[in-house]
Enzyme design. Structure first.
Site, PDB file in Angstrom:
ATOM      1  N   GLU A 269       0.829  -1.219   0.000  1.00  0.00           N
ATOM      2  CA  GLU A 269       0.000   0.000   0.000  1.00  0.00           C
ATOM      3  C   GLU A 269       0.860   1.265   0.000  1.00  0.00           C
ATOM      4  OE1 GLU A 269      -3.114   0.026   2.969  1.00  0.00           O
ATOM      5  OE2 GLU A 269      -3.557   2.132   2.560  1.00  0.00           O
TER       6      GLU A 269
ATOM      7  N   LYS B 117      -7.943  -0.397  11.132  1.00  0.00           N
ATOM      8  CA  LYS B 117      -7.264  -0.788   9.873  1.00  0.00           C
ATOM      9  C   LYS B 117      -5.972   0.002   9.737  1.00  0.00           C
ATOM     10  CE  LYS B 117      -6.331  -0.930   5.301  1.00  0.00           C
ATOM     11  NZ  LYS B 117      -5.333  -0.135   4.574  1.00  0.00           N
TER      12      LYS B 117
ATOM     13  N   ASP C 272       2.599 -15.071  11.869  1.00  0.00           N
ATOM     14  CA  ASP C 272       1.266 -15.400  11.356  1.00  0.00           C
ATOM     15  C   ASP C 272       0.352 -14.189  11.567  1.00  0.00           C
ATOM     16  OD1 ASP C 272      -1.329 -16.338  11.046  1.00  0.00           O
ATOM     17  OD2 ASP C 272      -0.879 -18.307  11.894  1.00  0.00           O
TER      18      ASP C 272
ATOM     19  N   HIS D 132      -1.974  10.994  -0.110  1.00  0.00           N
ATOM     20  CA  HIS D 132      -2.137   9.776  -0.909  1.00  0.00           C
ATOM     21  C   HIS D 132      -2.066  10.033  -2.400  1.00  0.00           C
ATOM     22  CE1 HIS D 132      -3.884   6.454   1.776  1.00  0.00           C
ATOM     23  NE2 HIS D 132      -3.185   7.271   2.514  1.00  0.00           N
TER      24      HIS D 132
HETATM   25  P1  NDP Z   1       6.527 -24.670  15.715  1.00  0.00           P
HETATM   26  O1  NDP Z   1       5.665 -25.864  15.522  1.00  0.00           O
HETATM   27  O2  NDP Z   1       7.487 -24.341  14.639  1.00  0.00           O
HETATM   28  O3  NDP Z   1       7.241 -24.850  17.127  1.00  0.00           O
HETATM   29  C1  NDP Z   1       8.214 -23.958  17.622  1.00  0.00           C
HETATM   30  C2  NDP Z   1       9.612 -24.414  17.217  1.00  0.00           C
HETATM   31  O4  NDP Z   1      10.569 -23.482  17.621  1.00  0.00           O
HETATM   32  C3  NDP Z   1       9.963 -25.747  17.822  1.00  0.00           C
HETATM   33  O5  NDP Z   1      10.552 -26.538  16.825  1.00  0.00           O
HETATM   34  C4  NDP Z   1      11.025 -25.364  18.865  1.00  0.00           C
HETATM   35  O6  NDP Z   1      11.979 -26.361  19.023  1.00  0.00           O
HETATM   36  C5  NDP Z   1      11.651 -24.157  18.208  1.00  0.00           C
HETATM   37  N1  NDP Z   1      12.349 -23.289  19.153  1.00  0.00           N
HETATM   38  C6  NDP Z   1      13.656 -22.987  19.081  1.00  0.00           C
HETATM   39  N2  NDP Z   1      14.007 -22.152  20.058  1.00  0.00           N
HETATM   40  C7  NDP Z   1      12.893 -21.923  20.790  1.00  0.00           C
HETATM   41  C8  NDP Z   1      12.630 -21.133  21.950  1.00  0.00           C
HETATM   42  N3  NDP Z   1      13.594 -20.421  22.546  1.00  0.00           N
HETATM   43  N4  NDP Z   1      11.379 -21.107  22.442  1.00  0.00           N
HETATM   44  C9  NDP Z   1      10.392 -21.814  21.843  1.00  0.00           C
HETATM   45  N5  NDP Z   1      10.585 -22.596  20.759  1.00  0.00           N
HETATM   46  C10 NDP Z   1      11.825 -22.652  20.222  1.00  0.00           C
HETATM   47  O7  NDP Z   1       5.670 -23.375  15.921  1.00  0.00           O
HETATM   48  P2  NDP Z   1       4.582 -23.006  16.977  1.00  0.00           P
HETATM   49  O8  NDP Z   1       4.191 -24.110  17.902  1.00  0.00           O
HETATM   50  O9  NDP Z   1       5.039 -21.747  17.596  1.00  0.00           O
HETATM   51  O10 NDP Z   1       3.322 -22.730  16.041  1.00  0.00           O
HETATM   52  C11 NDP Z   1       3.332 -21.629  15.165  1.00  0.00           C
HETATM   53  C12 NDP Z   1       2.887 -22.061  13.789  1.00  0.00           C
HETATM   54  O11 NDP Z   1       1.613 -22.682  13.865  1.00  0.00           O
HETATM   55  C13 NDP Z   1       2.740 -20.909  12.858  1.00  0.00           C
HETATM   56  O12 NDP Z   1       3.297 -21.267  11.624  1.00  0.00           O
HETATM   57  C14 NDP Z   1       1.227 -20.764  12.722  1.00  0.00           C
HETATM   58  O13 NDP Z   1       0.898 -20.210  11.466  1.00  0.00           O
HETATM   59  C15 NDP Z   1       0.753 -22.170  12.851  1.00  0.00           C
HETATM   60  N6  NDP Z   1      -0.622 -22.421  13.294  1.00  0.00           N
HETATM   61  C16 NDP Z   1      -1.454 -21.439  13.786  1.00  0.00           C
HETATM   62  C17 NDP Z   1      -2.712 -21.738  14.242  1.00  0.00           C
HETATM   63  C18 NDP Z   1      -3.544 -20.652  14.830  1.00  0.00           C
HETATM   64  O14 NDP Z   1      -3.076 -19.532  14.976  1.00  0.00           O
HETATM   65  N7  NDP Z   1      -4.795 -20.907  15.204  1.00  0.00           N
HETATM   66  C19 NDP Z   1      -3.244 -23.105  14.182  1.00  0.00           C
HETATM   67  C20 NDP Z   1      -2.278 -24.062  13.685  1.00  0.00           C
HETATM   68  C21 NDP Z   1      -1.038 -23.735  13.270  1.00  0.00           C
HETATM   69  P3  NDP Z   1      11.808 -27.524  20.110  1.00  0.00           P
HETATM   70  O15 NDP Z   1      10.656 -28.348  19.691  1.00  0.00           O
HETATM   71  O16 NDP Z   1      13.108 -28.226  20.056  1.00  0.00           O
HETATM   72  O17 NDP Z   1      11.576 -26.856  21.425  1.00  0.00           O
END
Ligand code: NDP
Length: 429
Positions: A86, A265, A281, A380
């Site tokens: 935008e 917005k 996200d 704009h």
């Molecule tokens: P991930 O599944 O990618 O989990 C977080 C990852 O980050 C893990 O692999 C973790 O490793 C790693 N990690 C590394 N360092 C850290 C740290 N310091 N603290 C925490 N984690 C760390 O992502 P999320 O569980 O965060 O989920 C987010 C994703 O889910 C986004 O892509 C989103 O779009 C999607 N999503 C959103 C929904 C919603 O908003 N309703 C529904 C479903 C999905 P380790 O496992 O080794 O700890």
């Protein structure tokens, strides 16, 4: 890398070409040579990685990546990247960041940083008894959730609290989880699904669904600023009048949902741009913030502005649920996302949530100032004329002549842009 206390002279940055801007950033050690090369050669998300991120991939989709310099937040300077299509959003944010910096910057507060998951139970025979049973079992439910995702416990996070409420025909069990640097959707979903069979057993009911909630009320962040009135106008009387009008604009967004929607917005013009740039996200952030905007049943403006006549300033405040991540999701996969985190100086998730909320407040300030003074269209128009000129097929070298003529034309539309362009080319030949 230049640290966030270093003062740089950004004057003229907007007048530079993209190549000159990249060179400026490298010269000031804001980009490393690999990042500079990647931006200069347009090395963005590869098809190979894109194909791992989503399904049925046939290409990648590009959008402008822009830099908004010098957001002063809690005493630190941040170089913020925006992904936006935008016109005028970046210019407005830069303008506001500059004024707010000169007024002392933003002060922020992270209230907490936890995600909430829920399991909804139905056909529960005795709801009151079931709620009691669930709460009595809190400790073992927390252990069960943590066993489902042990790595977050090792990182210092994990499930923290269980609550249960009767809502109509449902019992809803809420779990709060410290997700550390991640947004936590996947980890919370895993925990909720792990809890569902036990909750069915304890309640005697059925689980309808087990999932994270995007209404992240345990991840609230507040950003505040106090804009010195001399930045509204050099003339004191005019500055007072404008401050009063901006306060009224903020009140209008509290009482009229039609205005509140547009007010918010404007806030998201900046927030989405930075949320996207940092690989987060943005649907999740939008969903949570819009739910928060109608927490009392009416959709309202998310920010407030008050004219503090005694202190000679306009005070802005914005509180939002901001469950932002610096790890997880696609953050590590996209090279330009890495550049955004690098330019910001690799803030923690809490710090990034403060930066994003401050950006929302800045964007809102710029919009309200324009709306209550010159009107939004004045700023704009030039950018809109440029977009139309490009759409009409003008080359960059033709914009200098075409845009001013288009701005003076009776109708600012594509047809006029095409006609003027044709005319310019005919005269040239
Ligand atoms: P991930 O599944 O990618 O989990 C977080 C990852 O980050 C893990 O692999 C973790 O490793 C790693 N990690 C590394 N360092 C850290 C740290 N310091 N603290 C925490 N984690 C760390 O992502 P999320 O569980 O965060 O989920 C987010 C994703 O889910 C986004 O892509 C989103 O779009 C999607 N999503 C959103 C929904 C919603 O908003 N309703 C529904 C479903 C999905 P380790 O496992 O080794 O700890």
């Amino acid at each position: 890398m230049v640290n966030q206390m270093t003062k740089l002279n950004w004057a003229g940055f907007s007048k530079k070409s993209p190549e000159e801007r990249i060179a400026f950033l490298e010269n000031h050690q804001l980009l490393n040579p690999e990042e500079q090369e990647a931006l200069a050669q347009h090395q963005v998300l590869s098809l190979e990685i894109a194909n791992q991120m989503a399904e049925n991939v046939i290409g990648t989709h590009s959008l402008p990546l822009a830099l908004v310099p010098d957001f002063l937040i809690d005493g630190k300077n941040y170089q913020v990247t925006f992904v936006t299509e935008e016109p005028s959003v970046v210019a407005a944010a830069s303008f506001a960041a500059k004024i707010i910096k000169r007024s002392g910057g933003f002060q922020t507060r992270v209230h907490d940083r936890k995600m909430i998951g829920q399991v909804a139970l139905f056909d529960v025979p005795d709801k009151e008894q079931a709620v009691q049973n669930i709460l009595q079992k809190s400790a073992s439910l927390l252990s069960l959730a943590n066993e489902a995702h042990p790595s977050i416990v090792k990182r210092g996070g994990g499930a923290r609290e269980v609550k249960a409420e009767i809502k109509d025909n449902f019992i809803i069990v809420y779990l709060t989880v410290d997700t550390q640097e991640a947004m936590g959707a996947n980890m919370v979903n895993t925990m909720m699904e792990a809890l569902a069979p036990t909750l069915e057993e304890v309640s005697g009911g059925q689980s309808l669904m087990a999932i994270l909630s995007n209404y992240a009320t345990e991840s609230l962040v507040t950003a505040e600023c106090a804009v010195d009135l001399r930045f509204l106008s050099r003339k004191q009387e005019e500055a007072h009048y404008l401050a009063r009008k901006m306060e009224l604009a903020s009140q209008l967004a509290q009482i009229d949902p039609y205005r509140a929607s547009t007010h918010n917005k404007g806030i998201f013009n900046g927030i989405d741009a930075l949320v996207m740039a940092t690989g987060n996200d943005w649907r999740a952030i939008e969903a949570g913030c819009h739910a928060y905007a109608c927490q009392d049943g009416q959709y309202r403006g998310l920010s407030t502005w008050t004219f503090d006549e005694a202190e000679h300033c306009l005070r802005g405040s914005l509180t939002l649920p901001m469950p932002i991540a610096t790890k997880g999701g696609s953050i590590g996969l996209n090279p330009t996302v890495q550049i955004a985190h690098d330019l910001l100086g690799h803030p923690s998730a809490r710090e990034l949530a403060s930066i994003i909320t401050s950006v929302g407040l800045a964007q809102n300030f710029a919009a309200l100032k324009a709306l209550t003074s010159t009107g939004i269209q004045a700023g704009h128009m030039k950018l809109q004329a440029k977009s139309l000129a490009l759409l009409a097929g003008a080359r960059e070298t033709e914009l200098g002549q075409l845009v001013p003529q288009l701005l003076h034309a009776k109708h600012l539309n594509l047809e006029t842009a095409q006609a003027i362009l044709q005319d310019l080319r005919n005269h040239k030949n």
